[in-house]
Design a protein around this motif. Structure first.
Motif, mmCIF file in Angstrom:
data_model
loop_
_atom_site.group_PDB
_atom_site.id
_atom_site.type_symbol
_atom_site.label_atom_id
_atom_site.label_comp_id
_atom_site.label_asym_id
_atom_site.label_seq_id
_atom_site.Cartn_x
_atom_site.Cartn_y
_atom_site.Cartn_z
ATOM 1 N N ASN A 394 -29.151 -9.871 -30.184
ATOM 2 C CA ASN A 394 -29.702 -8.517 -30.268
ATOM 3 C C ASN A 394 -31.221 -8.542 -30.364
ATOM 4 O O ASN A 394 -31.914 -7.734 -29.727
ATOM 5 N N THR A 429 -31.464 9.611 -25.789
ATOM 6 C CA THR A 429 -30.993 8.228 -25.739
ATOM 7 C C THR A 429 -30.171 7.971 -24.483
ATOM 8 O O THR A 429 -30.174 6.861 -23.940
ATOM 9 N N SER A 430 -29.462 8.982 -24.005
ATOM 10 C CA SER A 430 -28.675 8.813 -22.775
ATOM 11 C C SER A 430 -29.587 8.569 -21.579
ATOM 12 O O SER A 430 -29.289 7.720 -20.715
ATOM 13 N N ARG A 433 -30.785 5.004 -21.780
ATOM 14 C CA ARG A 433 -29.749 4.061 -21.362
ATOM 15 C C ARG A 433 -29.661 3.990 -19.830
ATOM 16 O O ARG A 433 -29.600 2.908 -19.234
ATOM 17 N N GLN A 445 -24.138 -4.818 -23.099
ATOM 18 C CA GLN A 445 -23.911 -3.535 -23.764
ATOM 19 C C GLN A 445 -24.327 -3.570 -25.239
ATOM 20 O O GLN A 445 -24.927 -2.627 -25.746
ATOM 21 N N ARG A 446 -24.034 -4.685 -25.939
ATOM 22 C CA ARG A 446 -24.406 -4.773 -27.352
ATOM 23 C C ARG A 446 -25.919 -4.809 -27.527
ATOM 24 O O ARG A 446 -26.459 -4.206 -28.449
ATOM 25 N N GLN A 447 -26.597 -5.499 -26.626
ATOM 26 C CA GLN A 447 -28.056 -5.544 -26.699
ATOM 27 C C GLN A 447 -28.650 -4.173 -26.453
ATOM 28 O O GLN A 447 -29.611 -3.771 -27.132
ATOM 29 N N ASP A 449 -27.139 -1.280 -26.999
ATOM 30 C CA ASP A 449 -26.837 -0.441 -28.171
ATOM 31 C C ASP A 449 -27.849 -0.710 -29.292
ATOM 32 O O ASP A 449 -28.307 0.223 -29.958
ATOM 33 N N TRP A 450 -28.136 -1.993 -29.506
ATOM 34 C CA TRP A 450 -29.087 -2.330 -30.573
ATOM 35 C C TRP A 450 -30.487 -1.813 -30.247
ATOM 36 O O TRP A 450 -31.191 -1.301 -31.127
ATOM 37 N N VAL A 452 -31.259 0.800 -28.495
ATOM 38 C CA VAL A 452 -31.259 2.250 -28.718
ATOM 39 C C VAL A 452 -31.434 2.553 -30.201
ATOM 40 O O VAL A 452 -32.218 3.426 -30.587
ATOM 41 N N ARG A 453 -30.670 1.807 -31.043
ATOM 42 C CA ARG A 453 -30.795 2.025 -32.496
ATOM 43 C C ARG A 453 -32.193 1.651 -32.985
ATOM 44 O O ARG A 453 -32.697 2.225 -33.957
ATOM 45 N N CYS A 459 -30.664 7.957 -35.738
ATOM 46 C CA CYS A 459 -29.436 8.308 -35.011
ATOM 47 C C CYS A 459 -29.373 9.799 -34.659
ATOM 48 O O CYS A 459 -28.370 10.499 -34.908
#
Length: 471
Positions: A394, A429-430, A433, A445-447, A449-450, A452-453, A459
């Motif tokens: 991440n 955020t969309s 992405r 995908q996990r990278q 998501d991180w 974005v956070r 959030c």
């Protein structure tokens, strides 16, 4: 030495040995004919011939006899002492007898072997460090050594760990320390000492200024033992290194040690691993760290310190400016406690911590990022921690994104402005992405998501990119 008057003559020869000495002496004055007859029966060795002319009425007595033996080579004196005590010489001693450091650990010396060594070392001025760990000396052998130390003023460091000394041995050693002016370091680990033994040492070392290093680890001290040693710390003005690891000092014992630590002005290293310290013990210790101004090394590894206990320790770490090394590995703390610890240390601009061991704690991305920021201000600080591969992956997402921008000669601000068609300084955020995927940036995908956070910390599904504006 008054404490050993009752033990004087401990190393005297037995009546049988004295009779043998007299027999050898009589042989030396027999008529020539008689000598010839006995010589055929048994010829004395060179060592025996020399011994017959020496005075061995006692082993460590004062007077003319020991003065005469001072002129003997140390190795010869040791060999003679072994002959008279009926012990097998330790061959390594002959190679080390004139060296400052003598390591005879794990040789099975035993009580009588200690007696022979004591005879040989009584007037030795070369040896400063004597290692006798794991030799089954027991209290009897220790008594011989302590008697020897009344005369020997060169030995400054002594290791008697793992020698089955028990309470009697503690009593003997503590009496020696009452009149001690030379022993600066003494290791007594693994000798089955209990709380009563702790009281012996505590009473002896109150106000002491000679002993600098004391190792009492791997013993059986409990709460009462901790209380005795805590009271000792409050008045001792010499000890700089104290090892109490692998005991059972908890609760009242920990409170007393912490109280002693508050006022102690010499202690630099304190080892308290494997003592079962948890929430109850962490609170007074944290308070002690607020006031102590000398401690540089604190080992609390392998205890029961969880996230809540770490928070209590941090009450002291928030203002402490002398501690250099803190060991907290093998405790049930999590990433939450690790982050609390790191925040506390980074917020304390006067903190002197250079090494932190939380090597068994798996930290999160926020910890690693905060540590990177801390290293910019304090590059020498070494923090040992564990990290899962997912966290490392991440964290690499931001570097991958930044590398993509560098190749296009863009900044993060430029990337978001291109998405903000209306100039609101905000991007959903969309939309972010979709832009990442459209640019074919190599993030899974996990990278993503991180990442974005990372940009949308609250959030809200919206990234306010004005925070990336160049100053």
């Amino acid at each position: 030495m008054d404490h050993f008057e009752e033990d004087s003559g401990l190393l005297q020869l037995t009546e049988e040995q004295e009779a043998e000495e007299q027999h050898q002496s009589d042989q030396s004055v027999l008529p020539t004919g008689s000598q010839d007859e006995t010589q055929d029966h048994e010829s004395p060795t060179q060592g025996q011939e020399q011994n017959s002319t020496e005075e061995w009425d006692t082993d460590l007595e004062t007077g003319d006899a020991p003065k005469k033996r001072q002129n003997l080579p140390h190795s010869e004196l040791y060999l003679q002492a072994c002959q008279r005590t009926g012990t097998v010489p330790v061959s390594s001693f002959f190679h080390l007898v004139d060296e400052p450091n003598v390591n005879l650990n794990h040789y099975g010396v035993g009580p009588m072997g200690a007696k022979a060594l004591s005879i040989a070392l009584q007037f030795n001025t070369d040896i400063t460090n004597l290692e006798l760990e794991d030799n089954a000396l027991q209290a009897q052998g220790t008594r011989y050594l302590m008697e020897m130390l009344q005369t020997n003023i060169s030995i400054q460091s002594l290791n008697l760990s793992n020698n089955q000394l028990h309470l009697e041995g503690a009593d003997i050693i503590s009496k020696m320390l009452l009149d001690n002016y030379y022993i600066k370091s003494i290791k007594l680990s693994g000798n089955e000492f209990d709380d009563s033994a702790a009281k012996y040492f505590a009473d002896t070392l109150k106000g002491d200024y000679v002993v600098k290093e004391l190792d009492l680890s791997h013993n059986k001290f409990c709460e009462a033992g901790g209380e005795h040693l805590g009271h000792m710390l409050a008045t001792n003005v010499g000890i700089e290194v104290l090892n109490l690891s692998w005991n059972h000092i908890r609760m009242r014992g920990a409170v007393a040690l912490s109280a002693g630590l508050k006022v102690n002005s010499t202690l630099k290293q304190l080892q308290l691993s494997w003592n079962g310290f948890g929430l109850i013990e962490a609170e007074p210790l944290g308070q002690a760290l607020k006031q102590n101004s000398t401690l540089e090394f604190l080992d609390l590894s392998n205890n029961r310190i969880d996230d809540q206990a770490v928070t209590l320790l941090c009450q002291g770490l928030a203002t402490n400016d002398t501690l250099r090394v803190l060991k907290l590995s093998c405790n049930p703390m999590t990433n939450v406690g690790a982050l609390t610890l790191l925040k506390t240390i980074t917020n304390n601009t006067k903190s002197g911590l250079e090494e932190i061991d939380i090597s068994t704690v798996f930290v999160c991305e926020a910890f690693v990022e905060l540590l990177e920021e801390a290293h910019q201000r304090r590059p020498a600080m070494d923090v040992q921690y564990s990290v899962m591969s997912s966290v490392t992956r991440n964290l690499s997402a931001l570097h991958i994104f930044q590398k993509f921008l560098d190749n296009r000669n863009e900044s993060v601000m430029d990337f978001f402005k291109a998405l903000d068609k209306e100039g609101t300084m905000m991007v959903s955020t969309s939309a972010f992405r979709n832009a990442i995927k459209a640019a074919d940036i190599p993030l899974d995908q996990r990278q993503l998501d991180w990442l974005v956070r990372k940009f949308d910390k609250n959030c809200t599904a919206t990234i306010i990119y004005s925070q990336f504006a160049e100053s």
